[in-house]
Scaffold this motif. Structure first.
Motif, short mmCIF file in Angstrom:
data_model
loop_
_atom_site.label_atom_id
_atom_site.label_comp_id
_atom_site.label_asym_id
_atom_site.label_seq_id
_atom_site.Cartn_x
_atom_site.Cartn_y
_atom_site.Cartn_z
N ASN A 124 0.83 -1.20 0.00
CA ASN A 124 0.00 0.00 0.00
C ASN A 124 0.86 1.25 0.00
OD1 ASN A 124 -2.05 1.90 0.34
ND2 ASN A 124 -2.45 1.35 2.47
N GLN A 148 1.36 4.08 -2.85
CA GLN A 148 1.08 5.48 -2.51
C GLN A 148 2.23 6.40 -2.95
OE1 GLN A 148 0.07 6.18 1.59
NE2 GLN A 148 -1.69 4.81 1.55
N ILE A 207 -6.80 9.18 1.28
CA ILE A 207 -6.68 7.73 1.37
C ILE A 207 -7.89 7.21 2.13
CG2 ILE A 207 -4.16 7.67 1.28
CD1 ILE A 207 -4.22 7.24 4.35
N SER A 259 -9.06 4.57 5.07
CA SER A 259 -8.67 3.64 6.13
C SER A 259 -9.80 2.63 6.31
CB SER A 259 -8.44 4.38 7.45
OG SER A 259 -9.66 4.86 7.97
N THR A 304 -12.27 8.49 5.10
CA THR A 304 -11.38 9.16 4.14
C THR A 304 -10.54 10.18 4.89
OG1 THR A 304 -13.04 8.88 2.41
CG2 THR A 304 -11.28 10.45 1.99
N MET A 327 -3.50 11.99 3.25
CA MET A 327 -2.14 11.45 3.36
C MET A 327 -1.18 12.55 2.90
SD MET A 327 -0.23 8.95 4.23
CE MET A 327 1.44 8.30 3.99
N LEU A 387 1.59 6.85 7.77
CA LEU A 387 0.36 6.08 7.56
C LEU A 387 -0.07 5.38 8.84
CD1 LEU A 387 -1.82 5.06 5.61
CD2 LEU A 387 -0.32 3.12 5.08
N PHE A 395 -6.57 8.02 -3.33
CA PHE A 395 -5.92 6.73 -3.59
C PHE A 395 -6.57 5.68 -2.69
CE2 PHE A 395 -2.94 3.37 -2.60
CZ PHE A 395 -2.50 2.98 -3.86
N TYR A 412 -6.53 1.59 -1.71
CA TYR A 412 -5.88 0.28 -1.80
C TYR A 412 -6.81 -0.77 -1.24
CZ TYR A 412 -2.44 -3.45 -0.99
OH TYR A 412 -1.76 -4.65 -0.99
N SER A 421 -9.34 9.75 -8.92
CA SER A 421 -9.02 8.76 -7.89
C SER A 421 -8.46 7.49 -8.55
CB SER A 421 -10.25 8.41 -7.05
OG SER A 421 -11.21 7.73 -7.80
#
Length: 582
Positions: free
Chosen positions: A251, A255, A275, A277, A297, A300, A321, A352, A354, A383
């Motif tokens: 990840n 990034q 990003i 979470s 959201t 980052m 992170l 972004f 992941y 995005s």
């Protein structure tokens, strides 16, 4: 009488954020509506499938949820004991293939028409194409479910169906943790620690990395597009091995690749993007079983200087992170309050995502099924979604054509792939060669000047009821006509409550954007009572006409607004006569 309501919960930070965006972006249709099409083949018992669906709904309280956001002081989510979604079986076996496609498109379109406030937030249809071929269309609002949860729901759905048709009562699926467990968990967190962390993290930010101008000529139906590509098995393995060698996650490595792309476009060293979470903290037992919206959201922030060591940036990014994820249950509105950004400027406009959560697959099933298509429209102009399936890494770039042309998006893809092939070999950032020429994209931030007619400087009586509402929300603050909602400490979540209170108390119909466009007490007063603007303009015209007459007749250069004609002009200048026509 059996009670209808099982629980009432506060909204999570992301739910508050989604609600805020929906109120601000009320011109955008289908925002945050997720839709999935599942192709099913085999001898399907459609009625049994509907029973399995109802069983899944009964298992998870997030699937029996409504959001109440209007005419209440605080928005809440209400869990009902039962909700009848009226799932339907639609038989189109007598349609030809072309008409079947049109009918599926029609059903899909109609299913995406979904309100948030006090509404059913899911729809479910089984479309029969042939005797042994079906399409399931499942539509839901993102405000109740995240991607991890949809995988859980799909897997349970088909597992329950298989047990029902085999009449196998053994191995019953155990009761999972509920969404309320997650809500209670995050409400126990210390708000002071969250606030201290984010204030220190973002207090220096005074502008976004990049913003995108909007072309309003693009039709609404054209405002969603995407590009797919795949990092092959060999290169995916190289990336995984490189990440493992340097004790960072895949990840974080992806990034950094995304950050270098944004650096190339923006020509900045400090890169800020959104990003997502997972919100699934290991401190909450069995959190991986919970169905609902647990994600959030967050911004980052990565510093990417040309002379920096790649490994050094990776390790720093991993630490950043880890810290961000630990303090993840906070709203973007609260985070933005700690920055130096103007209220009308975004914290970031690129995202972004992941994804490495378990993918629902058809295994040991009496029928075969596969997820055929999935769509969701959000508000970010750009995005990137990266999905690591442990073999290849699939990438999907979403872009808004009203902000970005297709050729620009193709260049982003090309730059990303070039960096991917070089990042494991280079020592420093400036050793990565990106042979893509991006057009100049200005970082457009709001610097709009005041209009020549500034209503905020006019002297108009403020409605006392409106003034009292301001004083109620900002107790202890001195309120005057130039008081600014946001400078007094108001933020977007408070703004939603404020507008709701005004509409209820003053019987008006203000929108959230009205407060952003009219943030002072005086400007909002003029918005609520527009007739006062006309009174002001009329008064200004009268004053200007009288002032001109004073200057012209009395031959003076200036005049006080309280001047008396006869005091200033007596005796009259000899160039004028008094004519008596009586």
């Amino acid at each position: 009488m059996e009670k209808l309501i099982q629980n009432i919960y506060s909204l999570t930070p992301l739910q508050e954020g989604i609600l805020y965006e929906l109120k601000m972006e009320n011109s955008k249709k289908n925002l945050y509506i997720s839709q999935m099409q599942i192709k099913v083949t085999g001898e399907l018992e459609a009625n049994t499938l509907l029973r399995a669906w109802n069983e899944v709904v009964n298992r998870h309280e997030a699937l029996r949820m409504k959001v109440i956001s209007e005419n209440v002081e605080n928005s809440v989510q209400v869990v009902f004991n039962t909700i009848d979604y009226q799932p339907a079986i639609i038989d189109i076996t007598n349609f030809n293939e072309k008409d079947q496609l049109k009918e599926i498109q029609r059903i899909s379109f109609e299913s995406r028409q979904m309100e948030v406030n006090n509404s059913k937030l899911m729809k479910f249809q089984i479309v029969k194409l042939k005797e042994s071929e079906f399409i399931i269309i499942w539509t839901h609002h993102h405000i109740i479910l995240d991607g991890w949860s949809t995988s859980i729901v799909i897997k349970e759905f088909f597992d329950i169906y298989n047990k029902m048709i085999s009449k196998n009562s053994k191995g019953t699926i155990s009761r999972s943790k509920q969404y309320g467990d997650f809500i209670r968990f995050i409400n126990k967190m210390k708000k002071e620690d969250l606030n201290d962390f984010w204030e220190n993290k973002v207090k220096h930010i005074d502008q976004p990395t990049i913003t995108f101008p909007v072309n309003t000529q693009i039709e609404e139906k054209q405002r969603e597009n995407n590009i797919f590509w795949e990092i092959d098995k060999k290169q995916s393995k190289i990336l995984r091995d490189f990440a493992a060698e340097n004790h960072v996650t895949v990840n974080v490595l992806l990034q950094l690749i995304w950050s270098i792309v944004l650096k190339k476009i923006s020509h900045q060293d400090q890169i800020i993007f959104g990003i997502v979470s997972s919100g699934r903290s290991s401190d909450l037992p069995k959190v991986e079983e919970i169905v609902g919206l647990l994600i959030n959201t967050l911004p980052m922030i990565i510093e990417v200087k040309n002379t920096d060591s790649i490994v050094k940036v990776l390790k720093q990014s991993q630490k950043t992170l880890n810290d961000i994820l630990y303090f993840s249950q906070v709203s973007l509105a609260d985070i933005k309050r700690y920055t130096k950004l103007k209220k009308e400027n975004p914290l970031f406009e690129s995202l972004f995502v992941y994804e490495n959560y378990p993918e629902a697959k058809s295994e040991n099933s009496a029928i075969q099924w596969e997820i055929k298509d999935g769509t969701e429209l959000h508000s970010f102009p750009l995005s990137l979604q990266a999905q690591d399936n442990k073999e290849t890494i699939k990438c999907k770039l979403f872009f808004n054509p009203s902000c970005l042309e297709n050729t620009f998006s193709e260049k982003i893809k090309e730059a990303f792939m070039q960096i991917t092939k070089q990042i494991t070999k280079a020592q420093h950032i400036n050793e990565i060669s990106i042979k893509v020429d991006f057009p100049m994209v200005k970082n457009i931030i709001n610097t709009k000047d005041e209009e020549s007619f500034d209503a905020s400087k006019s002297k108009v009586n403020i409605d006392e009821n409106l003034r009292r509402l301001w004083e109620e929300f900002f107790k202890g603050s001195e309120i005057h006509q130039d008081s600014d909602f946001f400078q007094l400490g108001g933020h977007s979540i408070m703004a939603m409550k404020f507008i709701s209170k005004i509409n209820k108390s003053l019987n008006t119909n203000l929108k959230l954007k009205d407060l952003f466009e009219n943030p002072t007490l005086h400007l909002l007063n003029l918005k609520v009572y527009p007739e006062k603007v006309h009174e002001y303009e009329l008064g200004q015209n009268v004053i200007s006409t009288v002032e001109y007459a004073f200057k012209e007749i009395l031959s003076i250069s200036s005049v006080n607004k309280n001047a008396d004609f006869f005091v200033v002009g007596w005796p009259f200048s000899s160039s004028y006569e008094i004519i008596d026509k009586t």
